[in-house]
Structures are given as C-alpha cells and as structure tokens.
Design an enzyme around this catalytic site. Sequence first.
Site, PDB file in Angstrom:
ATOM      1  N   CYS A 292     -77.722  14.606  34.563  1.00 31.78           N
ATOM      2  CA  CYS A 292     -76.437  15.296  34.729  1.00 31.78           C
ATOM      3  C   CYS A 292     -76.258  15.868  36.133  1.00 31.78           C
ATOM      4  CB  CYS A 292     -76.279  16.381  33.675  1.00 31.78           C
ATOM      5  SG  CYS A 292     -76.195  15.686  32.017  1.00 31.78           S
TER       6      CYS A 292
ATOM      7  N   HIS B  46     -70.524  20.809  36.107  1.00 31.38           N
ATOM      8  CA  HIS B  46     -70.861  19.733  35.174  1.00 31.38           C
ATOM      9  C   HIS B  46     -70.355  20.142  33.795  1.00 31.38           C
ATOM     10  CE1 HIS B  46     -72.889  16.794  32.856  1.00 31.38           C
ATOM     11  NE2 HIS B  46     -73.744  17.648  32.317  1.00 31.38           N
TER      12      HIS B  46
ATOM     13  N   ASN C 271     -69.384  15.209  27.582  1.00 30.13           N
ATOM     14  CA  ASN C 271     -70.347  15.134  28.671  1.00 30.13           C
ATOM     15  C   ASN C 271     -70.546  13.669  29.072  1.00 30.13           C
ATOM     16  OD1 ASN C 271     -72.551  15.170  30.363  1.00 30.13           O
ATOM     17  ND2 ASN C 271     -73.827  16.457  29.045  1.00 30.13           N
TER      18      ASN C 271
HETATM   19  N1  COA Z   1     -72.185  20.270  13.479  1.00 27.03           N
HETATM   20  C1  COA Z   1     -72.437  21.301  12.666  1.00 27.03           C
HETATM   21  N2  COA Z   1     -73.563  22.019  12.731  1.00 27.03           N
HETATM   22  C2  COA Z   1     -74.464  21.686  13.667  1.00 27.03           C
HETATM   23  C3  COA Z   1     -74.251  20.610  14.536  1.00 27.03           C
HETATM   24  C4  COA Z   1     -73.062  19.883  14.430  1.00 27.03           C
HETATM   25  N3  COA Z   1     -72.762  18.850  15.213  1.00 27.03           N
HETATM   26  N4  COA Z   1     -75.312  20.506  15.385  1.00 27.03           N
HETATM   27  C5  COA Z   1     -76.154  21.477  15.018  1.00 27.03           C
HETATM   28  N5  COA Z   1     -75.647  22.187  13.992  1.00 27.03           N
HETATM   29  C6  COA Z   1     -76.240  23.316  13.302  1.00 27.03           C
HETATM   30  C7  COA Z   1     -77.727  23.372  13.500  1.00 27.03           C
HETATM   31  O1  COA Z   1     -78.380  22.541  12.586  1.00 27.03           O
HETATM   32  C8  COA Z   1     -77.997  24.826  13.249  1.00 27.03           C
HETATM   33  O2  COA Z   1     -78.045  25.065  11.861  1.00 27.03           O
HETATM   34  P1  COA Z   1     -79.144  26.049  11.243  1.00 27.03           P
HETATM   35  O3  COA Z   1     -78.845  27.377  11.871  1.00 27.03           O
HETATM   36  O4  COA Z   1     -78.861  25.974   9.793  1.00 27.03           O
HETATM   37  O5  COA Z   1     -80.440  25.481  11.657  1.00 27.03           O
HETATM   38  C9  COA Z   1     -76.765  25.514  13.805  1.00 27.03           C
HETATM   39  O6  COA Z   1     -75.753  24.520  13.848  1.00 27.03           O
HETATM   40  C10 COA Z   1     -76.955  26.073  15.173  1.00 27.03           C
HETATM   41  O7  COA Z   1     -77.617  25.093  15.954  1.00 27.03           O
HETATM   42  P2  COA Z   1     -77.997  25.327  17.432  1.00 27.03           P
HETATM   43  O8  COA Z   1     -78.729  24.149  17.985  1.00 27.03           O
HETATM   44  O9  COA Z   1     -78.579  26.687  17.587  1.00 27.03           O
HETATM   45  O10 COA Z   1     -76.540  25.350  18.066  1.00 27.03           O
HETATM   46  P3  COA Z   1     -76.140  25.761  19.520  1.00 27.03           P
HETATM   47  O11 COA Z   1     -75.203  26.874  19.472  1.00 27.03           O
HETATM   48  O12 COA Z   1     -77.322  25.877  20.426  1.00 27.03           O
HETATM   49  O13 COA Z   1     -75.321  24.480  19.983  1.00 27.03           O
HETATM   50  C11 COA Z   1     -75.625  22.573  21.392  1.00 27.03           C
HETATM   51  C12 COA Z   1     -75.950  23.233  20.054  1.00 27.03           C
HETATM   52  C13 COA Z   1     -76.312  21.239  21.488  1.00 27.03           C
HETATM   53  C14 COA Z   1     -74.126  22.399  21.484  1.00 27.03           C
HETATM   54  C15 COA Z   1     -76.102  23.513  22.527  1.00 27.03           C
HETATM   55  O14 COA Z   1     -77.423  23.890  22.294  1.00 27.03           O
HETATM   56  C16 COA Z   1     -76.025  22.903  23.896  1.00 27.03           C
HETATM   57  O15 COA Z   1     -74.952  22.704  24.421  1.00 27.03           O
HETATM   58  N6  COA Z   1     -77.189  22.680  24.543  1.00 27.03           N
HETATM   59  C17 COA Z   1     -77.276  22.232  25.899  1.00 27.03           C
HETATM   60  C18 COA Z   1     -76.613  20.932  26.092  1.00 27.03           C
HETATM   61  C19 COA Z   1     -76.777  20.449  27.477  1.00 27.03           C
HETATM   62  O16 COA Z   1     -76.389  21.108  28.399  1.00 27.03           O
HETATM   63  N7  COA Z   1     -77.336  19.264  27.554  1.00 27.03           N
HETATM   64  C20 COA Z   1     -77.434  18.404  28.594  1.00 27.03           C
HETATM   65  C21 COA Z   1     -77.785  18.874  29.862  1.00 27.03           C
HETATM   66  S1  COA Z   1     -76.602  18.242  30.753  1.00 27.03           S
END
Ligand code: COA
Length: 337
Positions: free
Chosen positions: A120, A261, A291
């Site tokens: 990224c 980004h 993304n």
């Molecule tokens: N739909 C519904 N629920 C979802 C889900 C989806 N698509 N994906 C995950 N969940 C659930 C999880 O299972 C979790 O449930 P639980 O509490 O029962 O275990 C809950 O939602 C929270 O999950 P979590 O991973 O803590 O969510 P989050 O707020 O961290 O959001 C991302 C997840 C991936 C959106 C976030 O972590 C993120 O943006 N990470 C960085 C991404 C990034 O920058 N990546 C690339 C670098 S460029």
Amino acid sequence: MSTNKSNNKLRATITGVGMYAPEKILDNKTLEKLVDTNDEWIRTRTGIKERRILEDGATSDLGARAAQDLLEKHNVDPKDIDVIIVATVTPDYFFPSTSCLIQNKIGASNAWAFDLSAACSGFLFALQTGTSLIEAGRYKKVLVIGADKMSAIVDYTDRNTCILFGDAGSAVLLEPTEDESIGIKDSILNVDGSGFESLHMQAGGSARPASVETVQNKEHFIYQDGKAVFKVAVKGMADVSVEIMEKNNLKSEDIAYLVPHQANLRIIDATAKRMGLEPEKVTINIDRYGNTTAATIPLCITEYYRDGKIKKGDNLILAAFGAGYTWGSIYLTWGLD
Ligand code: COA
C-alpha cells in the site's frame, strides 16, 4: 532515453495524471450474499460502500489504461517516456515485470521499466524513486503507475478481507522543473520488516511454492491480522505525516490537502486529526473504490485535480501505510494548472 547535463538544481514535478477504474461495481449488498456481513458494518467500520472489479484482464491492463488516459489528456507521445515505474503487489506474472507489459501496451518503445513492490506504500516509494531519477538530471519523463488487481488475491469467502479491496490503476508523469516553488519537496519512507507476519500472502513465492496443498489451504490469498495492522497503521501514518509537517515547518493552514492511502476511513480520520486538518482538507474516495493498494493515492490526486479541487500552488501531504511494514509521507507543491 534523454539526458540533462545542466548544473541547475532540478526538482521533479507532476505534469500529468491518469486513472482507470473498471466498470463492474461490487457493492456491500452483493457482499452480504457472499459472506456473513452487512452494509452497515462495512460502512461504519471501514467507510467503504462499493469497489470496482476487473472482469477481463490483469494488472497491466489497469496500469496501461491509466497511462493511456494520462497520455491522451496531456498530449504526451508515449515514445517520449524515458522510464516507467510500476508499483504493484499483483503483477501479471512473476516475470517479466508488469512494467514491461505496460511499456509494450502503451507503445513507450524508448522507455526502460521496472516494478516496485511496497504494497500500500508502493506509490509513495515509486514516486520518490522517480523523483530521484529526475533530480539526477538524467531523465525527463518518468511515468509512475500504481496498479493492483486485488480481486485476484482476495478470498471471497473470508469476510475479514473481502470487504476491503478493489481493483484500479492510476498514473502520474514526472518531469523536471527549475521552479523552486513547485514539485516534490520532501519524503520520509520507512520499513519495518518485522511486520511481515500480520499481512502477507503465504504461498506462491520461493519460500512456499505453489502446490496442491497450498491451493487447498487457500494460501494464495491475502492473509491479514486486521486488528494488529489497524493499530500500527493508525500510529505509523499519523506519526510520519506530523513528522514531515514539522520537518518542513508546515502548519495545518499551510496544507491544502492530505492525500492518504485509502485503507480505512478511521485510519484516515485519526491521521487528519493528529495533523489538525478539517475533514474538507482530506481527499476521500474509499467509499467508491475501497482499498486499491498502490492505486489509491494517484486515484485521489487525479479525481481531485480533475474536479478542480487541487490547484496550482497547493501544498499536499501524501501518506500511506502497508504490508512489510512499509509506510511514509511525501510533501509536494502542485504545479499543474
Ligand atoms: N462483517 C461483519 N462482522 C465482521 C466482519 C465483516 N466483514 N469482519 C469482521 N467482523 C467481526 C469480527 O469477527 C469481530 O467479531 P467478534 O468481536 O465476535 O470476534 C468483530 O467484527 C470486530 O472485528 P475486528 O477485526 O476487531 O474489527 P475492526 O474494527 O478491527 O475492523 C478491519 C476490521 C479489517 C476493518 C480493521 O481492522 C482494519 O481496517 N484493519 C487495517 C486494514 C489495513 O489498513 N490494511 C491494509 C494495510 S493497507
């Protein structure tokens, strides 16, 4: 290839922009049918409403179409391009490089070309590399492309990752200028290779070549520990953006736009807040594209410039965080009318 033997200090400036986003839209409602998720969760946790999917073709097509858009709109002969740098993590093939394929597709027969892999942060790393080639005085037209067909490496049964990514390509042209008031002025680029575990593709490389087992285990898709990446991304992107402001004595009122980004709206908001920027000074299109990895930043630049929002003399801070870990920021003053 062209050379410049002048002793004047050269600066690289962006003299053209182009983009290509495929027509096919994958919206949150459609994803609800593929995995256990919902539109509301995706919008509130990420800011994404829809993303684009390339049905026919590969990353080189995304990059070539973006480059062609740039060449047409800015009246540039492809034969005048000296160098093509393609940032991507979804190359068409291991070899040859995607840049070679794009060079052929756009008819840039006098250019040499190479790929750059920084996930990224790829566009920022490529932009700085292109800038250095221009500043060295040796090249006059460097095409910097960010292109990724993320749908090729997304597991559409994994709700943790399939909601995040989309396909697109975007390009900028760098040329030398002796006008000190415009151009790429500073960059801070970082790597912390200990971040490998949290975000990578497990198989397909020399560490773990493709086999029946790797395919069955779904090891050819993006693996991400979202929570771990989120934490370091928020800190990394905000820290490096504030660092480049301080290093260049920039106050929030000096900045026209943060061009971040587009990985997660919450990461973007946290960065803007640390920089003291109002929301209207932040370029956003994550809602429409998700993304697109190396393409996000030039895609934002192209859309905001074409909408008349980015104007000559505007100070921009570009910022990114990605797999590696890689992260960084670039400070430039827009020089295109
Ligand atoms: N739909 C519904 N629920 C979802 C889900 C989806 N698509 N994906 C995950 N969940 C659930 C999880 O299972 C979790 O449930 P639980 O509490 O029962 O275990 C809950 O939602 C929270 O999950 P979590 O991973 O803590 O969510 P989050 O707020 O961290 O959001 C991302 C997840 C991936 C959106 C976030 O972590 C993120 O943006 N990470 C960085 C991404 C990034 O920058 N990546 C690339 C670098 S460029």
